[in-house]
Scaffold this motif. Structure first.
Motif, PDB file in Angstrom:
ATOM      1  N   PRO A 270      -6.541 -12.913   0.377  1.00  0.00           N
ATOM      2  CA  PRO A 270      -6.916 -13.797   1.491  1.00  0.00           C
ATOM      3  C   PRO A 270      -6.242 -15.155   1.356  1.00  0.00           C
ATOM      4  O   PRO A 270      -6.119 -15.696   0.252  1.00  0.00           O
ATOM      5  N   ASN A 271      -5.782 -15.699   2.486  1.00  0.00           N
ATOM      6  CA  ASN A 271      -5.171 -17.030   2.466  1.00  0.00           C
ATOM      7  C   ASN A 271      -5.712 -17.862   3.617  1.00  0.00           C
ATOM      8  O   ASN A 271      -5.725 -17.433   4.762  1.00  0.00           O
ATOM      9  N   SER A 272      -6.178 -19.069   3.292  1.00  0.00           N
ATOM     10  CA  SER A 272      -6.765 -19.956   4.302  1.00  0.00           C
ATOM     11  C   SER A 272      -5.751 -20.917   4.896  1.00  0.00           C
ATOM     12  O   SER A 272      -6.066 -21.652   5.841  1.00  0.00           O
ATOM     13  N   SER A 273      -4.526 -20.931   4.339  1.00  0.00           N
ATOM     14  CA  SER A 273      -3.499 -21.838   4.851  1.00  0.00           C
ATOM     15  C   SER A 273      -2.125 -21.247   4.581  1.00  0.00           C
ATOM     16  O   SER A 273      -1.983 -20.257   3.847  1.00  0.00           O
ATOM     17  N   GLY A 274      -1.110 -21.837   5.184  1.00  0.00           N
ATOM     18  CA  GLY A 274       0.265 -21.423   4.932  1.00  0.00           C
ATOM     19  C   GLY A 274       0.588 -20.064   5.516  1.00  0.00           C
ATOM     20  O   GLY A 274       0.006 -19.631   6.521  1.00  0.00           O
ATOM     21  N   ASN A 275       1.522 -19.374   4.872  1.00  0.00           N
ATOM     22  CA  ASN A 275       1.951 -18.050   5.308  1.00  0.00           C
ATOM     23  C   ASN A 275       1.228 -16.969   4.514  1.00  0.00           C
ATOM     24  O   ASN A 275       0.846 -17.178   3.360  1.00  0.00           O
ATOM     25  N   ALA A 276       1.066 -15.815   5.118  1.00  0.00           N
ATOM     26  CA  ALA A 276       0.468 -14.677   4.419  1.00  0.00           C
ATOM     27  C   ALA A 276       1.577 -13.829   3.809  1.00  0.00           C
ATOM     28  O   ALA A 276       2.615 -13.593   4.434  1.00  0.00           O
ATOM     29  N   THR A 277       1.357 -13.385   2.585  1.00  0.00           N
ATOM     30  CA  THR A 277       2.279 -12.469   1.917  1.00  0.00           C
ATOM     31  C   THR A 277       1.599 -11.117   1.777  1.00  0.00           C
ATOM     32  O   THR A 277       0.483 -11.030   1.261  1.00  0.00           O
ATOM     33  N   MET A 278       2.262 -10.070   2.262  1.00  0.00           N
ATOM     34  CA  MET A 278       1.667  -8.739   2.236  1.00  0.00           C
ATOM     35  C   MET A 278       2.686  -7.719   1.743  1.00  0.00           C
ATOM     36  O   MET A 278       3.789  -7.620   2.270  1.00  0.00           O
ATOM     37  N   GLN A 279       2.312  -6.985   0.714  1.00  0.00           N
ATOM     38  CA  GLN A 279       3.128  -5.870   0.257  1.00  0.00           C
ATOM     39  C   GLN A 279       2.739  -4.620   1.035  1.00  0.00           C
ATOM     40  O   GLN A 279       1.580  -4.454   1.409  1.00  0.00           O
ATOM     41  N   TRP A 280       3.709  -3.741   1.266  1.00  0.00           N
ATOM     42  CA  TRP A 280       3.439  -2.560   2.080  1.00  0.00           C
ATOM     43  C   TRP A 280       4.202  -1.354   1.541  1.00  0.00           C
ATOM     44  O   TRP A 280       5.212  -1.488   0.850  1.00  0.00           O
ATOM     45  N   ILE A 281       3.686  -0.178   1.865  1.00  0.00           N
ATOM     46  CA  ILE A 281       4.365   1.074   1.556  1.00  0.00           C
ATOM     47  C   ILE A 281       4.126   2.037   2.710  1.00  0.00           C
ATOM     48  O   ILE A 281       3.039   2.048   3.310  1.00  0.00           O
ATOM     49  N   LYS A 282       5.150   2.815   3.050  1.00  0.00           N
ATOM     50  CA  LYS A 282       5.090   3.795   4.136  1.00  0.00           C
ATOM     51  C   LYS A 282       5.458   5.152   3.546  1.00  0.00           C
ATOM     52  O   LYS A 282       6.556   5.335   3.028  1.00  0.00           O
ATOM     53  N   ILE A 283       4.523   6.116   3.622  1.00  0.00           N
ATOM     54  CA  ILE A 283       4.678   7.401   2.938  1.00  0.00           C
ATOM     55  C   ILE A 283       4.749   8.528   3.962  1.00  0.00           C
ATOM     56  O   ILE A 283       3.871   8.653   4.826  1.00  0.00           O
ATOM     57  N   SER A 284       5.772   9.360   3.855  1.00  0.00           N
ATOM     58  CA  SER A 284       5.917  10.504   4.754  1.00  0.00           C
ATOM     59  C   SER A 284       4.895  11.579   4.402  1.00  0.00           C
ATOM     60  O   SER A 284       4.737  11.947   3.231  1.00  0.00           O
ATOM     61  N   LYS A 285       4.213  12.100   5.408  1.00  0.00           N
ATOM     62  CA  LYS A 285       3.270  13.193   5.180  1.00  0.00           C
ATOM     63  C   LYS A 285       3.993  14.511   4.908  1.00  0.00           C
ATOM     64  O   LYS A 285       3.398  15.437   4.352  1.00  0.00           O
ATOM     65  N   THR A 286       5.251  14.592   5.286  1.00  0.00           N
ATOM     66  CA  THR A 286       6.003  15.842   5.160  1.00  0.00           C
ATOM     67  C   THR A 286       6.486  16.090   3.740  1.00  0.00           C
ATOM     68  O   THR A 286       6.263  17.157   3.164  1.00  0.00           O
ATOM     69  N   ASP A 287       7.145  15.080   3.142  1.00  0.00           N
ATOM     70  CA  ASP A 287       7.760  15.292   1.825  1.00  0.00           C
ATOM     71  C   ASP A 287       7.413  14.199   0.816  1.00  0.00           C
ATOM     72  O   ASP A 287       7.981  14.165  -0.278  1.00  0.00           O
TER      73      ASP A 287
END
Length: 467
Positions: A270-287
């Motif tokens: 959580p961030n109350s000021s400035g910019n938010a930093t978010m890590q992400w991952i996208k996983i294929s359901k197929t392979d």
């Protein structure tokens, strides 16, 4: 047995006494047949602990009239006339409704049942609903029968919002190993037709995807209906270079089903000021192939997407975000709005103003888990708000609607499922989503109900031989 419905709608001018009448017949959907003819995960079977909760059929579901069919929904736009059309899209939510009793609340969208004129017939039921000049105002282009609970507040109002969810069954799972309970708590998707469950968790530099079999519509020779025979079929460990759950003692992050062929993971503090930093991952359901990265969201002040504490004695999960139509929705830090983030273009960020400061509490009872936002159909259900498909915000009461919930609500037709619990008292719950369309009745020409008019709707539903 074939059902036939006839409706008479009367609008009476309070000043002149002039009466405008509309007479229509309806088509019946398969909603009630689905409810009575489906038994996913054995929800109607006594298969758990002797103290597990189960719905009492008589008085809640039966007789069909005035229970499974005991309310009415009025819409400003016409409804698609298909037998499998059992919930309307979120851009056409009911403008008015009524149940099988008298409205004693301050909800002006709701009318009352005329208890004198409504009655059981030899071959059906006659409903008579009435709306005062201050009730049920708006354009009416379509009418649908629904359940008695669905007719009280539809998907939720400022007066009450728990009536949209009827608990059908709560089955205790606290005797299962913590590993199995955690697997169930971390469920991101259920493939009901294939009897499959997908669960995703995290490591220091890894993500683990587990596919498991759980009896939904067929049951093996050695299986039970209490989740004790949930069987792991496949586990896949993905080694990550960027993605991990941020935080020290409390780990911040969430895994969600994108409903687009991919699962997604997000982690932000959580961030109350400035910019938010978010890590992400996208996983294929197929392979199980994946991409990962980090977003810097300019001037976005976010609450966490979710959080976990895997070191605790009991399984925990706190879901505070959801995905709809290619966008991540996560609450603003001050709880006055919800950010909408494009999964394909993180520069496309919109702040949806709620118009008030949300409580942003769990939809369920307090416990070692929280479900603060989830998608039902195409409506985002928050603790005290709804976000329709067009991002219009509707304020609701914010009452407790569910037992303690750790997972999103997984929907199969009229049924909703989730896992959750509180300090060693874990369970799986099944709910009926009550504002379904039991019938569809499009008016040949829309009418307008306003404060100068009263409205009376007489709806006669009869049984006819199918021979």
């Amino acid at each position: 047995m074939k059902l036939k419905g006839e409706m008479l709608l009367e609008l009476t001018d309070s000043t002149t006494g002039d009466v405008e009448t509309v007479t229509e017949t309806n088509m019946v959907t398969q909603a009630v047949n689905d409810i009575l003819g489906s038994n996913p995960m054995g929800i109607y079977c006594k298969a758990g602990d002797e103290y597990d909760d189960m719905v009492l059929w008589n008085g809640n579901l039966l007789p069909i009239c005035p229970n499974l069919i005991g309310g009415i929904l009025l819409f400003s736009k016409t409804l698609e006339e298909k037998t499998d059309h059992i919930y309307e899209v979120g851009t056409n939510l009911p403008v008015a409704y009524a149940s099988n009793n008298v409205n004693s609340t301050a909800n002006t969208a709701r009318g009352s049942l005329n208890l004198t004129e409504s009655k059981k017939l030899d071959n059906g039921y006659k409903f008579v609903w009435e709306f005062t000049p201050s009730q049920g105002n708006g354009t009416i282009a379509s009418v649908a029968l629904t359940s008695a609970l669905g007719g009280q507040n539809a998907f939720g109002s400022t007066v009450a919002d728990a009536t949209a969810f009827l608990l059908l069954k709560k089955i205790t799972i606290d005797k299962l190993t913590k590993a199995i309970r955690m697997l169930l708590f971390e469920t991101v998707e259920i493939d009901f037709e294939k009897n499959l469950l997908y669960s995703i968790t995290f490591g220091e530099s890894s993500v683990m995807v587990t596919k498991a079999r759980i009896p939904v519509f067929d049951i093996g020779l050695n299986e039970k209906l209490d989740d004790s025979t949930c069987t792991v079929l496949e586990s896949k460990t993905l080694t990550t270079s960027t993605f991990t759950f941020r935080g020290s003692y409390t780990k911040y992050g969430e895994f969600l089903d994108g409903r687009d062929g991919y699962w997604y993971g997000f982690s932000n503090e959580p961030n109350s000021s400035g910019n938010a930093t978010m890590q992400w991952i996208k996983i294929s359901k197929t392979d199980y192939s994946f991409t990962e990265g980090t977003w810097t969201l300019s001037n976005a002040k976010l609450l966490e997407t979710g959080k976990r504490d895997k070191e605790d004695t009991y399984p925990e999960r706190y879901v505070k975000s959801c995905i709809r139509d290619g966008y991540l929705y996560v609450a603003a830090y001050n709880k006055n709005g919800v950010y909408k983030i494009n999964l394909s273009n993180s520069a496309d960020v919109k702040l949806i103003d709620l118009g008030f400061t949300s409580k942003f509490k769990s939809l369920g009872e307090s416990g070692t888990c929280e479900l603060c936002m989830t998608v039902v159909g195409d409506i985002i259900i928050g603790s005290d708000f709804q976000i329709r498909k067009d991002d219009t915000v509707v304020k609701t009461q914010g009452s407790v609607r569910l037992k303690a919930a750790a997972t999103p609500l997984f929907q199969y037709k009229e049924f909703l499922f989730c896992w959750g619990g509180n300090y060693g008292k874990e369970s799986r719950c099944a709910y009926l989503l009550t504002p379904y369309l039991a019938s569809i009745n499009n008016l040949s020409s829309a009418v307008v109900k306003n404060t100068d008019k009263t409205m009376k709707i007489t709806y006669t539903l009869t049984e006819e031989s199918s021979e």
